[in-house]
Design an enzyme around this catalytic site. Structure first.
Site, PDB file in Angstrom:
ATOM      1  N   HIS B  48       0.823  -1.206   0.000  1.00  0.00           N
ATOM      2  CA  HIS B  48       0.000   0.000   0.000  1.00  0.00           C
ATOM      3  C   HIS B  48       0.866   1.269   0.000  1.00  0.00           C
ATOM      4  O   HIS B  48       0.602   2.218  -0.742  1.00  0.00           O
ATOM      5  CB  HIS B  48      -0.942  -0.007   1.207  1.00  0.00           C
ATOM      6  CG  HIS B  48      -1.554   1.321   1.471  1.00  0.00           C
ATOM      7  ND1 HIS B  48      -1.099   2.165   2.461  1.00  0.00           N
ATOM      8  CD2 HIS B  48      -2.549   1.983   0.839  1.00  0.00           C
ATOM      9  CE1 HIS B  48      -1.806   3.282   2.425  1.00  0.00           C
ATOM     10  NE2 HIS B  48      -2.693   3.209   1.466  1.00  0.00           N
ATOM     11  N   GLU B  51       2.122   1.959  -3.355  1.00  0.00           N
ATOM     12  CA  GLU B  51       1.105   2.595  -4.228  1.00  0.00           C
ATOM     13  C   GLU B  51       1.239   4.130  -4.143  1.00  0.00           C
ATOM     14  O   GLU B  51       1.162   4.816  -5.161  1.00  0.00           O
ATOM     15  CB  GLU B  51      -0.287   2.132  -3.796  1.00  0.00           C
ATOM     16  CG  GLU B  51      -1.430   2.831  -4.512  1.00  0.00           C
ATOM     17  CD  GLU B  51      -2.645   2.980  -3.612  1.00  0.00           C
ATOM     18  OE1 GLU B  51      -3.042   1.998  -2.962  1.00  0.00           O
ATOM     19  OE2 GLU B  51      -3.174   4.109  -3.536  1.00  0.00           O
ATOM     20  N   HIS B  52       1.449   4.655  -2.939  1.00  0.00           N
ATOM     21  CA  HIS B  52       1.644   6.108  -2.794  1.00  0.00           C
ATOM     22  C   HIS B  52       2.870   6.571  -3.585  1.00  0.00           C
ATOM     23  O   HIS B  52       2.850   7.621  -4.218  1.00  0.00           O
ATOM     24  CB  HIS B  52       1.830   6.466  -1.317  1.00  0.00           C
ATOM     25  CG  HIS B  52       0.546   6.549  -0.556  1.00  0.00           C
ATOM     26  ND1 HIS B  52       0.096   7.721  -0.008  1.00  0.00           N
ATOM     27  CD2 HIS B  52      -0.392   5.623  -0.274  1.00  0.00           C
ATOM     28  CE1 HIS B  52      -1.058   7.506   0.600  1.00  0.00           C
ATOM     29  NE2 HIS B  52      -1.378   6.233   0.457  1.00  0.00           N
ATOM     30  N   GLU B 126      -2.744   8.355   7.458  1.00  0.00           N
ATOM     31  CA  GLU B 126      -3.861   7.559   6.940  1.00  0.00           C
ATOM     32  C   GLU B 126      -4.187   6.419   7.918  1.00  0.00           C
ATOM     33  O   GLU B 126      -5.355   6.136   8.203  1.00  0.00           O
ATOM     34  CB  GLU B 126      -3.508   6.981   5.558  1.00  0.00           C
ATOM     35  CG  GLU B 126      -4.643   6.178   4.933  1.00  0.00           C
ATOM     36  CD  GLU B 126      -4.294   5.623   3.550  1.00  0.00           C
ATOM     37  OE1 GLU B 126      -3.191   5.888   3.037  1.00  0.00           O
ATOM     38  OE2 GLU B 126      -5.153   4.916   2.981  1.00  0.00           O
TER      39      GLU B 126
END
Lengths: 423, 413
Positions: B48, B51-52, B126
């Site tokens: 994840h 992905e950023h 997040e």
């Protein structure tokens, strides 16, 4: 020949974006029906929206419209609650409550195949609901629980305080529901509100692959509902005298911040420029706020600004959940970005990016029929014509850097902005 | 019916084209076959976080977003346990820009230390926003950790802990890219106002020279069948108790998966579902209750969760849930019930297909599973399953020794 990856491919700015307006029909009872046909899609969406809301009631009874709406599926003269549930689920049709600050209503999402079967039963919800006590008691305890969960959510709490600051808790827009408000609701209140006020200024919106005979069916079924025409009777709001409302929560690992103010209405000459100002400041991923506060400083997962629209007020809001201890730093950065837009014109490159992004965004927003009806509804409910969008598009194609600077200087003085911090 | 064509480049990139000339938009969707199931202990959440970083600039594109915005497009991405999916939506006349951007970051990502550190902070925020600063926010961290012993599904996609996120090194990031972000590990779908010829030409032009990876992936440790019921209790400052009960179920493409999907359709889908009617409407214990299957590639979970009315405990709630499940296991599924589920599955396909982006994502997802056609055919397979098979599978899997229970309890005042 090796591929040259260093230069971007040529691109074009989309021309000829066509905006299809819906077809209008008038029902016998004076209700307007707006329809957009979708020749390729078998999904059908129908909404019946009225203006039955809490502004028609005393403050202690503010939750009556909410419960009235949520009880419509809990039993009618012809069908008990579980029979209704089974009926709509059998035809794979979703019936949902529309309950916003200004609108009340029901939406029906179904398919062309099942439309004619479910429509008559959907119609009974608007006149034949019986509001059984047992189901009401369950709904009330569920709502009490939702209210107590929301109190523990910083974001939800910050939204409440934002509305309090902008409108005052005595105003229907600023009202904050508490457990006591749930207890104040009785079955009689619901029956009374349903009979007297539910059908205030109703309108119907439909999207789907429907033929004339299917629309005739809607006209016949819904054309005999008695309606009530009322002029707006919304009270004036009071703006909080405090610059900031905050609530400290020791255990929170983040702070929810909100900044906001009232804006000019949609029919004001500066409105289109205001929308672009908002986009540049915080309205898209390439915005100043995202670039500074997320992509440069990493203080938050997301920060956005947007423009909300109510009949009495168009308003502006900045929202973010930020690192604990950094609320003031982030708020100060927001002011800095506004000041920058006041003091320096936006550069050519950024101007081009925003312009092209907004044209593509516009095209995308109008690309499916289900989007089209929503766009129409938004502008129609604000009392304006569909030509608003054509004007907006023309403006996006031609706006200049000084327009944005003018908006920043005219409407975004630091003193006029109100702050909320929770956490 | 959704029409599509498919071809594969020499480097292994699978390409699916779906023409829809009713719109002037186009979607370019790239799915990489990597998710949190490919992570290891101590480096959880890396898929994840990566992905950023994919938006952090590539060799010839300093800012992915700005370059796309300049041609009227927008983009986003998501990561789950099994895949990482990137999507770009833009006016179809500018389709080539999306090819330029996506191929450049597949060819050569260019990450500054600043990007690596800033996105680390963003992802930590997040994590807090979604999982720590919300009531019940960490429930699935606890639930997964309880239900799985060895499989990477035992942590959520965001990662097991903030510490793991703090500890990623640049080398981890670079290795991850070279292992997973190769054309032979990706599926590209191009949809909207495009033609097959155009997409073939652009795919060859922009992706044809990107070398394949052919890199073997780590073996993913598989769970052994669970032998004994597992229970975990947590006390927290929440307004009311919540119950989470899960059973292990087969993976997405394995036998009996569709039966499990049907079980939760019957128990948990819609207002007329058994859970809603029996537990929510007709007890004062459950304020809400839902049931669904996690459609993971590897064996996943059938999940039941609900919040309790004030004054009732998660333990009480489990008892009445078990009774309802017990009744279901002894029941016969009526033809009317099956017809309802069939109607729902059919309508769901219609609703899903309204948005071009959904169609593109689904085509990518099913292609990644190994069979694009399944997007269109799974519904027929599912609705052909006889009622008695559903009950048989339910009796086999919905047993205590295959279950894990999380009691998420309100701290006493």
């Amino acid at each position: 020949m090796a591929l040259d990856r260093t230069t971007a491919p040529e691109f074009l700015i989309p021309e000829n974006i066509t905006l299809i307006p819906p077809i209008k029909r008038m029902l016998k009872n004076g209700v307007a029906l707006y329809f957009i046909k979708t020749p390729q899609l078998d999904a059908v969406k129908m909404e019946l929206v009225t203006e039955a809301n809490k502004h028609l009631l005393q403050k202690e009874k503010a939750l009556v419209p909410f419960f009235m709406m949520h009880m419509l599926l809990e039993g009618t003269k012809e069908m008990k609650s579980e029979v209704i549930d089974d009926f709509f689920d059998h035809y794979a049709s979703e019936v949902d409550v529309i309950s916003s600050f200004e609108q009340s209503g029901m939406s029906l999402l179904t398919t062309k195949k099942h439309f004619k079967n479910v429509l008559p039963v959907f119609r009974t919800l608007f006149t034949d609901a019986v509001f059984p006590e047992k189901e009401l008691a369950k709904r009330k305890s569920q709502k009490e629980l939702t209210i107590s969960i929301q109190k523990t959510e910083n974001g939800a709490r910050a939204n409440q305080l934002y509305r309090k600051g902008l409108f005052g808790t005595d105003h229907p827009y600023g009202f904050i529901a508490d457990e006591d408000d749930v207890r104040n609701v009785s079955r009689e209140d619901l029956v009374d509100f349903y009979d007297k006020f539910f059908m205030v200024n109703p309108e119907i919106f439909i999207t789907g692959n429907l033929e004339e005979n299917e629309l005739d069916l809607v006209s016949n079924l819904f054309g005999n509902i008695p309606t009530l025409n009322l002029e707006d009777i919304l009270p004036d709001f009071t703006i909080s005298p405090e610059k900031r409302i905050s609530e400290l929560k020791e255990k929170s690992v983040q702070s929810s911040i909100r900044l906001g103010k009232h804006l000019i209405p949609k029919d004001h000459k500066d409105y289109h420029a205001l929308v672009l100002f908002n986009t540049i400041l915080g309205g898209y991923f390439g915005s100043r706020l995202i670039k500074n506060i997320r992509e440069d400083k990493g203080h938050t997962y997301g920060i956005h600004s947007s423009i909300g629209s109510l009949r009495l007020s168009d308003y502006w809001i900045v929202m973010a959940d930020v690192q604990k201890g950094f609320a003031d730093v982030v708020i100060e950065e927001v002011y800095k970005e506004i000041e920058l837009l006041q003091n320096e014109p936006v550069g050519e490159d950024e101007l081009e990016t925003v312009r092209n992004y907004m044209i593509g965004h516009f095209m995308s927003n109008f690309s499916s029929p289900f989007d089209l009806i929503n766009r129409f509804k938004n502008i129609h409910q604000a009392g304006m014509e569909y030509s608003f969008y054509q004007e907006q598009l023309d403006y996006i194609r031609t706006f200049k850097a000084e327009d944005i600077q003018y908006i920043a200087q005219t409407y975004f003085n630091r003193e006029s902005i109100f702050e909320v911090v929770v956490g | 019916m959704i029409a599509y064509e498919k071809f594969v480049l020499d480097n292994g990139l699978q390409v699916v084209v779906h023409e829809d000339h009713t719109t002037k938009m186009a979607v370019l969707n790239i799915l990489y076959k990597v998710g949190s199931r490919n992570e290891i202990v101590g480096k959880t959440g890396l898929a994840h976080y990566f992905e950023h970083l994919m938006f952090g600039g590539s060799k010839n594109v300093p800012s992915f977003d700005t370059a796309l915005e300049k041609v009227g497009g927008s983009c986003n991405a998501f990561t789950n346990t099994d895949i990482t999916n990137y999507y770009t939506s833009l006016p179809a006349i500018n389709l080539e820009t999306a090819f330029w951007l996506e191929s450049d970051r597949m060819l050569h990502l260019n990450l500054s230390d600043k990007t690596i550190e800033t996105q680390r902070k963003v992802v930590i925020e997040e994590f807090k926003q979604r999982y720590l600063n919300q009531p019940y926010g960490n429930a699935f961290h606890l639930m997964r950790n309880l239900a799985y012993d060895v499989h990477p599904y035992r942590w959520p996609t965001i990662g097991q802990s903030i510490t793991d996120i703090e500890n990623y090194q640049r080398q981890d990031v670079e290795d991850f890219f070279l292992t997973h972000y190769r054309p032979d590990n990706a599926v590209m779908v191009v949809a909207g106002d495009v033609t097959i010829e155009q997409v073939k030409e652009l795919s060859e032009k922009w992706f044809g020279d990107i070398p394949a990876g052919n890199i073997p992936k780590n073996t993913i440790p598989m769970e052994l069948p669970q032998q004994k019921k597992k229970i975990f209790t947590i006390h927290a400052d929440v307004p009311t108790d919540a119950l989470y009960k899960v059973y292990h179920v087969p993976g997405r493409l394995e036998e009996k998966y569709l039966e499990c999907d049907l079980i939760t359709d019957i128990l948990g889908f819609g207002r007329s579902s058994i859970l809603e009617q029996k537990l929510v409407k007709n007890t004062d214990i459950f304020a809400s209750c839902s049931g669904y299957v996690m459609g993971n590639v590897d064996p996943g979970l059938m999940v039941f969760n609900g919040k309790m009315e004030k004054g009732h405990t998660a333990e009480e709630a489990e008892k009445v849930l078990d009774e309802v499940i017990g009744d279901f296991l002894k029941s016969e599924i009526s033809p009317a019930m099956l017809e309802k589920v069939k109607n729902q599955a059919e309508a769901m396909k219609t609703f899903e297909a309204v948005q071009l982006l959904n169609r593109a994502m689904n085509l990518a997802y099913y292609t990644h599973l190994g069979d694009t056609d399944l997007y269109l055919k799974e519904y027929e397979k599912k609705t052909a399953i006889p009622a008695e098979n559903i009950i048989t599978v339910a009796n086999e899997l919905m047993v205590e020794e295959n279950s894990s229970v999380l009691y998420y309890k309100k701290t006493k005042e």
